[in-house]
Design a protein around this motif. Structure first.
Motif, PDB file in Angstrom:
ATOM      1  N   LYS A   1     -18.246  53.481  23.642  1.00 35.40           N
ATOM      2  CA  LYS A   1     -17.683  52.765  22.504  1.00 35.40           C
ATOM      3  C   LYS A   1     -17.392  51.335  22.922  1.00 35.40           C
ATOM      4  O   LYS A   1     -17.216  51.049  24.121  1.00 35.40           O
TER       5      LYS A   1
ATOM      6  N   ASP B   1     -20.869  71.435  31.607  1.00 36.72           N
ATOM      7  CA  ASP B   1     -20.952  70.653  30.383  1.00 36.72           C
ATOM      8  C   ASP B   1     -19.989  69.476  30.420  1.00 36.72           C
ATOM      9  O   ASP B   1     -18.875  69.593  30.938  1.00 36.72           O
ATOM     10  N   VAL B   2     -20.421  68.364  29.871  1.00 34.31           N
ATOM     11  CA  VAL B   2     -19.577  67.169  29.795  1.00 34.31           C
ATOM     12  C   VAL B   2     -19.731  66.545  28.414  1.00 34.31           C
ATOM     13  O   VAL B   2     -20.639  66.874  27.662  1.00 34.31           O
ATOM     14  N   HIS B   3     -18.848  65.637  28.121  1.00 32.54           N
ATOM     15  CA  HIS B   3     -18.908  64.851  26.892  1.00 32.54           C
ATOM     16  C   HIS B   3     -18.924  63.387  27.331  1.00 32.54           C
ATOM     17  O   HIS B   3     -18.040  62.940  28.051  1.00 32.54           O
ATOM     18  N   LEU B   4     -19.919  62.661  26.932  1.00 35.75           N
ATOM     19  CA  LEU B   4     -20.032  61.248  27.272  1.00 35.75           C
ATOM     20  C   LEU B   4     -19.815  60.434  26.006  1.00 35.75           C
ATOM     21  O   LEU B   4     -20.488  60.658  24.996  1.00 35.75           O
ATOM     22  N   GLU B   5     -18.852  59.527  26.052  1.00 35.76           N
ATOM     23  CA  GLU B   5     -18.542  58.708  24.882  1.00 35.76           C
ATOM     24  C   GLU B   5     -18.721  57.245  25.257  1.00 35.76           C
ATOM     25  O   GLU B   5     -18.171  56.780  26.243  1.00 35.76           O
TER      26      GLU B   5
END
Length: 119
Positions: free
Chosen positions: A36, A30-34
């Motif tokens: 901005k 699992d990863v978190h892609l942000e």
């Protein structure tokens, strides 16, 4: 890890697509892609001051300026100084100054004050 790019008409183009793909191969799960908007990048004054520091260190340590820049990027795990925000670049410069004086006894000059803020 940070990767810079541009979004135009809903399409993302990365500045370092190959580096991004290589990085993806290193992780699993699992990863978190942000995504901005980028903060304003380093100022011309910061860049000029950084070049002064690189010139001094390269001369004192026997590197070319390009080699010294590469050493700095590797030491501080910086992909590209071009993508650093003003606060990030300020912190990098301060870390370099501390490293130079503590580890090598090289006292780097302070930045010349300008009418604008930070370097």
């Amino acid at each position: 890890m940070k990767f810079a790019g541009k979004i135009k008409q809903g399409k993302l183009t990365l500045d370092d697509n190959l580096g991004f793909r290589d990085y993806l191969r290193l992780i699993e799960g699992d990863v978190h892609l942000e995504i901005k908007p980028t903060e304003k990048v380093r100022s011309p004054q910061q860049n000029a001051y950084y070049r002064v520091i690189i010139r001094i260190l390269s001369k004192d340590l026997g590197y070319t300026e390009a080699e010294m820049h590469k050493v700095i990027k590797e030491k501080y795990n910086v992909e590209s100084t071009k993508q650093l925000s003003k606060p990030e670049f300020t912190e990098l410069i301060e870390e370099i100054k501390r490293w130079a004086v503590i580890e090598m006894g090289i006292v780097l000059p302070n930045a010349k004050p300008t009418r604008q803020s930070s370097y």
